[in-house]
Design a protein around this motif. Structure first.
Motif, PDB file in Angstrom:
ATOM      1  N   ASP A   3       1.057  -1.164  -0.013  1.00  0.00           N
ATOM      2  CA  ASP A   3       0.143  -0.045   0.028  1.00  0.00           C
ATOM      3  C   ASP A   3       0.998   1.153  -0.058  1.00  0.00           C
ATOM      4  O   ASP A   3       2.041   1.181  -0.013  1.00  0.00           O
ATOM      5  N   PHE A   4       0.239   2.314  -0.309  1.00  0.00           N
ATOM      6  CA  PHE A   4       0.939   3.759  -0.121  1.00  0.00           C
ATOM      7  C   PHE A   4       2.088   3.959   1.106  1.00  0.00           C
ATOM      8  O   PHE A   4       2.928   4.392   0.924  1.00  0.00           O
ATOM      9  N   GLN A   5       1.352   3.562   2.096  1.00  0.00           N
ATOM     10  CA  GLN A   5       1.903   3.889   3.544  1.00  0.00           C
ATOM     11  C   GLN A   5       3.382   3.070   3.642  1.00  0.00           C
ATOM     12  O   GLN A   5       4.353   3.479   3.864  1.00  0.00           O
ATOM     13  N   THR A   6       3.204   1.651   2.947  1.00  0.00           N
ATOM     14  CA  THR A   6       4.335   0.795   3.132  1.00  0.00           C
ATOM     15  C   THR A   6       5.647   1.434   1.894  1.00  0.00           C
ATOM     16  O   THR A   6       6.686   1.566   2.420  1.00  0.00           O
ATOM     17  N   PHE A   8       5.968   4.344   0.979  1.00  0.00           N
ATOM     18  CA  PHE A   8       6.290   5.762   1.461  1.00  0.00           C
ATOM     19  C   PHE A   8       7.393   5.477   2.584  1.00  0.00           C
ATOM     20  O   PHE A   8       8.371   6.122   2.685  1.00  0.00           O
ATOM     21  N   GLY A   9       7.160   4.462   3.472  1.00  0.00           N
ATOM     22  CA  GLY A   9       8.002   4.188   4.455  1.00  0.00           C
ATOM     23  C   GLY A   9       9.188   3.765   4.098  1.00  0.00           C
ATOM     24  O   GLY A   9      10.388   3.845   4.376  1.00  0.00           O
ATOM     25  N   ASN A  79       4.118  -1.005  11.906  1.00  0.00           N
ATOM     26  CA  ASN A  79       3.895   0.706  11.189  1.00  0.00           C
ATOM     27  C   ASN A  79       5.202   0.909  10.465  1.00  0.00           C
ATOM     28  O   ASN A  79       6.404   0.926  10.943  1.00  0.00           O
ATOM     29  N   PRO A  80       4.621   1.499   9.446  1.00  0.00           N
ATOM     30  CA  PRO A  80       5.789   1.888   8.280  1.00  0.00           C
ATOM     31  C   PRO A  80       6.721   3.005   8.610  1.00  0.00           C
ATOM     32  O   PRO A  80       7.696   2.827   8.285  1.00  0.00           O
ATOM     33  N   LEU A  81       6.186   3.906   9.460  1.00  0.00           N
ATOM     34  CA  LEU A  81       7.016   4.937  10.110  1.00  0.00           C
ATOM     35  C   LEU A  81       8.052   4.322  10.998  1.00  0.00           C
ATOM     36  O   LEU A  81       9.414   4.723  10.771  1.00  0.00           O
TER      37      LEU A  81
END
Length: 242
Positions: A3-6, A8-9, A79-81
């Motif tokens: 997904d986008f969050q992954t 982006f991370g 958590n991607p961050l």
């Protein structure tokens, strides 16, 4: 599909890794300009190498995190961050962890990615340093070709530089100058050493050239000082400058 969050991370982790590895080069080559350090194919491949290893660690963290990363201060590595921070700052530590231990004749050998990373990184950094040295020699030869008949200008430029330095740098520069003088160096070797001093405490070739030009102008208006400086220079290189 991630997904986008992954994604982006992962991008954030790679950025953190590249910035962290670049800080090492800035610390090592403090006297060089950004352009000299980072506008190099070897640096680009070095950055790519770190990006690849970091991306692999970022992808693998959810699967190996429970084994390799243990801290009550960290929330879930899902958590991607959190994954980005751990991968970006700790990918080399994790990559150097043994994935498999093999016992050969009673001796345990750890197998991991460290051998691959270290060999590639050392190769790239070695050639990066050689490229920087070659660029420095080219800059010096350009300057030396202009002052070949008046090499004492290099000594005068260093003398011009010293009062501009703070106490700690000035003492260090004076000690280096004293070492250069010992052993009666050849003219070109002495000038190269003086040029390296100029580059150490100025910004790029332009900073060294500015001091050389300033000294050249000063000597034109003060022939007696030029004669004194020329005599001092000839005394230092007397065994080879005849």
């Amino acid at each position: 599909m991630p997904d986008f969050q992954t994604l982006f991370g992962g991008l954030l982790a790679v950025i953190i890794a590249i910035v962290a590895s670049s800080m090492e080069l800035l610390s090592k080559y403090q006297a060089r300009t950004f352009r000299e350090i980072f506008f190099s194919p070897y640096y680009l491949f070095f950055a790519l190498l770190n990006a690849v290893f970091c991306a692999v660690v970022y992808w693998a963290l959810p699967y190996i995190g429970g084994v390799l990363v243990r801290s009550e201060l960290l929330p879930s590595l899902e958590n991607p961050l959190v994954r980005a921070i751990v991968a970006g700052l700790g990918y080399l530590v994790i990559a150097r962890t043994s994935l498999l231990d093999i016992t050969i004749r009673g001796q345990t050998v750890g197998i991991g990615f460290d051998g691959i990373y270290s060999a590639l990184a050392q190769y790239l950094l070695r050639h990066h340093e050689l490229r920087l040295r070659e660029k420095m020699r080219d800059d010096f030869l350009k300057a030396f070709s202009r002052y070949r008949e008046r090499p004492h200008i290099f000594l005068g430029a260093v003398r011009l530089l010293l009062p501009q330095l703070d106490m700690e740098d000035r003492e260090e520069a004076e000690a280096n100058l004293a070492r250069l003088k010992s052993g009666q160096p050849s003219v070109i070797d002495f000038c190269f050493g003086l040029y390296l001093l100029l580059r150490e405490y100025t910004e790029g070739a332009e900073g060294a050239e500015a001091l050389l030009s300033q000294m050249e102008k000063a000597l034109k208006s003060d022939p007696s000082y030029e004669k004194s400086l020329e005599g001092e220079f000839a005394g230092i290189t007397s065994s080879t400058h005849k």
